[in-house]
Design a protein around this motif. Sequence first.
Motif, PDB file in Angstrom:
ATOM      1  N   GLN A 182       0.841  -1.207   0.000  1.00 43.00           N
ATOM      2  CA  GLN A 182       0.000   0.000   0.000  1.00 43.00           C
ATOM      3  C   GLN A 182       0.874   1.255   0.000  1.00 43.00           C
ATOM      4  N   TRP A 183       1.919   1.229   0.835  1.00 42.85           N
ATOM      5  CA  TRP A 183       2.793   2.409   0.937  1.00 42.85           C
ATOM      6  C   TRP A 183       3.435   2.734  -0.419  1.00 42.85           C
ATOM      7  N   LEU A 184       3.976   1.699  -1.064  1.00 44.60           N
ATOM      8  CA  LEU A 184       4.703   1.929  -2.317  1.00 44.60           C
ATOM      9  C   LEU A 184       3.734   2.303  -3.448  1.00 44.60           C
ATOM     10  N   ALA A 185       2.517   1.758  -3.391  1.00 41.09           N
ATOM     11  CA  ALA A 185       1.510   2.098  -4.407  1.00 41.09           C
ATOM     12  C   ALA A 185       1.218   3.597  -4.360  1.00 41.09           C
ATOM     13  N   VAL A 186       1.088   4.125  -3.151  1.00 38.67           N
ATOM     14  CA  VAL A 186       0.842   5.565  -2.995  1.00 38.67           C
ATOM     15  C   VAL A 186       2.078   6.351  -3.453  1.00 38.67           C
ATOM     16  N   HIS A 187       3.233   5.901  -3.014  1.00 36.09           N
ATOM     17  CA  HIS A 187       4.486   6.620  -3.292  1.00 36.09           C
ATOM     18  C   HIS A 187       4.767   6.715  -4.797  1.00 36.09           C
ATOM     19  N   PHE A 188       4.445   5.646  -5.542  1.00 33.35           N
ATOM     20  CA  PHE A 188       4.738   5.597  -6.980  1.00 33.35           C
ATOM     21  C   PHE A 188       3.541   6.001  -7.846  1.00 33.35           C
ATOM     22  N   SER A 189       2.464   6.461  -7.216  1.00 32.94           N
ATOM     23  CA  SER A 189       1.227   6.679  -7.978  1.00 32.94           C
ATOM     24  C   SER A 189       1.345   7.778  -9.030  1.00 32.94           C
ATOM     25  N   LYS A 190       2.298   8.702  -8.858  1.00 40.91           N
ATOM     26  CA  LYS A 190       2.418   9.816  -9.821  1.00 40.91           C
ATOM     27  C   LYS A 190       3.333   9.498 -10.996  1.00 40.91           C
ATOM     28  N   VAL A 191       4.025   8.356 -10.939  1.00 42.24           N
ATOM     29  CA  VAL A 191       5.006   8.062 -11.999  1.00 42.24           C
ATOM     30  C   VAL A 191       4.649   6.806 -12.793  1.00 42.24           C
ATOM     31  N   GLY A 192       3.393   6.355 -12.652  1.00 42.72           N
ATOM     32  CA  GLY A 192       2.910   5.282 -13.529  1.00 42.72           C
ATOM     33  C   GLY A 192       3.285   3.875 -13.126  1.00 42.72           C
ATOM     34  N   ILE A 193       3.750   3.684 -11.895  1.00 42.76           N
ATOM     35  CA  ILE A 193       4.077   2.303 -11.471  1.00 42.76           C
ATOM     36  C   ILE A 193       2.982   1.823 -10.524  1.00 42.76           C
ATOM     37  N   ARG A 194       2.249   0.779 -10.942  1.00 44.02           N
ATOM     38  CA  ARG A 194       1.243   0.197 -10.053  1.00 44.02           C
ATOM     39  C   ARG A 194       1.907  -0.857  -9.162  1.00 44.02           C
ATOM     40  N   VAL A 195       1.454  -0.931  -7.919  1.00 43.52           N
ATOM     41  CA  VAL A 195       2.038  -1.895  -6.960  1.00 43.52           C
ATOM     42  C   VAL A 195       0.888  -2.637  -6.280  1.00 43.52           C
ATOM     43  N   ASN A 196       0.837  -3.936  -6.466  1.00 48.21           N
ATOM     44  CA  ASN A 196      -0.222  -4.745  -5.869  1.00 48.21           C
ATOM     45  C   ASN A 196       0.389  -6.008  -5.255  1.00 48.21           C
ATOM     46  N   ALA A 197      -0.452  -6.763  -4.561  1.00 45.24           N
ATOM     47  CA  ALA A 197       0.013  -8.040  -3.993  1.00 45.24           C
ATOM     48  C   ALA A 197      -1.079  -9.081  -4.159  1.00 45.24           C
ATOM     49  N   ILE A 198      -0.668 -10.336  -4.194  1.00 45.31           N
ATOM     50  CA  ILE A 198      -1.636 -11.427  -4.052  1.00 45.31           C
ATOM     51  C   ILE A 198      -1.394 -12.070  -2.694  1.00 45.31           C
ATOM     52  N   ALA A 199      -2.464 -12.567  -2.109  1.00 45.04           N
ATOM     53  CA  ALA A 199      -2.353 -13.270  -0.824  1.00 45.04           C
ATOM     54  C   ALA A 199      -2.900 -14.684  -1.016  1.00 45.04           C
ATOM     55  N   PRO A 200      -1.987 -15.626  -1.345  1.00 44.54           N
ATOM     56  CA  PRO A 200      -2.466 -16.999  -1.541  1.00 44.54           C
ATOM     57  C   PRO A 200      -2.980 -17.587  -0.229  1.00 44.54           C
ATOM     58  N   GLY A 201      -4.034 -18.363  -0.334  1.00 47.77           N
ATOM     59  CA  GLY A 201      -4.520 -19.126   0.817  1.00 47.77           C
ATOM     60  C   GLY A 201      -3.699 -20.392   0.945  1.00 47.77           C
ATOM     61  N   PHE A 202      -4.358 -21.528   0.985  1.00 48.88           N
ATOM     62  CA  PHE A 202      -3.647 -22.787   1.258  1.00 48.88           C
ATOM     63  C   PHE A 202      -3.550 -23.638  -0.001  1.00 48.88           C
ATOM     64  N   PHE A 203      -2.307 -23.890  -0.380  1.00 45.35           N
ATOM     65  CA  PHE A 203      -1.988 -24.658  -1.576  1.00 45.35           C
ATOM     66  C   PHE A 203      -1.058 -25.784  -1.144  1.00 45.35           C
ATOM     67  N   VAL A 204      -1.282 -26.968  -1.635  1.00 48.62           N
ATOM     68  CA  VAL A 204      -0.383 -28.075  -1.287  1.00 48.62           C
ATOM     69  C   VAL A 204       0.838 -27.996  -2.198  1.00 48.62           C
ATOM     70  N   THR A 205       2.006 -27.812  -1.593  1.00 47.62           N
ATOM     71  CA  THR A 205       3.243 -27.812  -2.368  1.00 47.62           C
ATOM     72  C   THR A 205       4.193 -28.820  -1.723  1.00 47.62           C
ATOM     73  N   ALA A 206       5.325 -29.060  -2.374  1.00 45.51           N
ATOM     74  CA  ALA A 206       6.267 -30.065  -1.858  1.00 45.51           C
ATOM     75  C   ALA A 206       6.664 -29.741  -0.412  1.00 45.51           C
ATOM     76  N   GLN A 207       6.795 -28.430  -0.098  1.00 42.33           N
ATOM     77  CA  GLN A 207       7.278 -28.029   1.226  1.00 42.33           C
ATOM     78  C   GLN A 207       6.297 -28.343   2.345  1.00 42.33           C
ATOM     79  N   ASN A 208       4.991 -28.173   2.069  1.00 40.91           N
ATOM     80  CA  ASN A 208       4.053 -28.334   3.189  1.00 40.91           C
ATOM     81  C   ASN A 208       3.272 -29.650   3.139  1.00 40.91           C
ATOM     82  N   GLU A 209       3.561 -30.479   2.140  1.00 41.61           N
ATOM     83  CA  GLU A 209       2.781 -31.702   1.954  1.00 41.61           C
ATOM     84  C   GLU A 209       2.808 -32.594   3.202  1.00 41.61           C
ATOM     85  N   LYS A 210       4.000 -32.676   3.833  1.00 39.66           N
ATOM     86  CA  LYS A 210       4.126 -33.567   5.004  1.00 39.66           C
ATOM     87  C   LYS A 210       3.360 -33.032   6.214  1.00 39.66           C
TER      88      LYS A 210
END
Length: 282
Positions: A190-218
């Motif tokens: 949010q901070w960087l999105a505001v800071h860069f808002s005048k120079v054309g750089i959009r800043v967003n994030a995704i927040a993944p929920g729960f996905f089974v990957t090799a690391q958490n499978e066990k």
Amino acid sequence: MALTFGTDLSGKVAVVTGAGGVLCGMFAKTLAEAGAKVAVLDLNESAAEGIAASINEAGYKAKAYKANVLERASLEEVHAKVLAELGPCDILINGAGGNNARANTDKEYFEMGDIEADTKTFFDLDQSGVEFVFNLNFLGTLLPCQIFAKDMIGREGCSILNISSMNAFTPLTKIPAYSGAKAAISNFTQWLAVHFSKVGIRVNAIAPGFFVTAQNEKLLFNEDGSPTPRTNKILSATPMGRFGEAEELNGALLFLLNHAAAGFITGVVLPIDGGFSAYSGV
Ligand code: NAD
């Protein structure tokens, strides 16, 4: 071939950190299939090379770079190479991140007698473990923005995508440092999105929920394939009643990077979670 949902990134250069890993390796492939030239950055050089090779073998364009997101000199060196070999950065995906067991408690709740028992409590958390997790996730997102976003200033259609998590909205039990570090990433987005808002750089994030990957499978499944108690808790708190499939992150990735579709969207943290973050449990 992943679905690219009509997003055309041809002519764009995408830099993906942590791209030797499970999710960001997939993101790198998706961006290449949408037409971007992809810089595959990872501390693990052979993992980065493997992802870049699979992209190139499929007829798309990628190049592997060994990079440490916690070292400015390493990032500057890679930035100079990317600039010379692929061009200026249009898209930055800050994917390097993760947790460390030294910053976890053994139990969900602190109970009488735990100090005397052989269990790792809140009081035993290791300072260097907490610092490792905060640095990797937060500084490891901020520093690549400092190095690569300079290329984006004043150029049309440039954007940054950070990777937050469910634990940023409400902390998950046992992982205070990882939860706090991901909350810091959401806040910084949010901070960087505001800071860069005048120079054309959009800043967003995704927040993944729960996905089974090799690391958490066990953690999620016993050896016989039956669900662990943690899996039952996760699924009962997920209204859709299932884990996500990694490919289900691709739509959000491409949408947020697609300037025609999302050109007025900046500073959002988009949950992809089967309803987990919307559900109070009753
Ligand atoms: P992963 O462990 O497969 O990939 C992470 C990659 O980052 C690894 O290849 C690792 O070598 C690299 N890396 C570690 N330290 C680095 C450094 N200092 N410099 C450069 N690269 C470094 O993890 P993943 O599951 O693909 O997760 C990717 C991102 O998504 C992380 O930020 C993670 O916190 C986040 N996330 C994952 C999940 C999930 O369910 N897997 C859920 C929410 C958020």
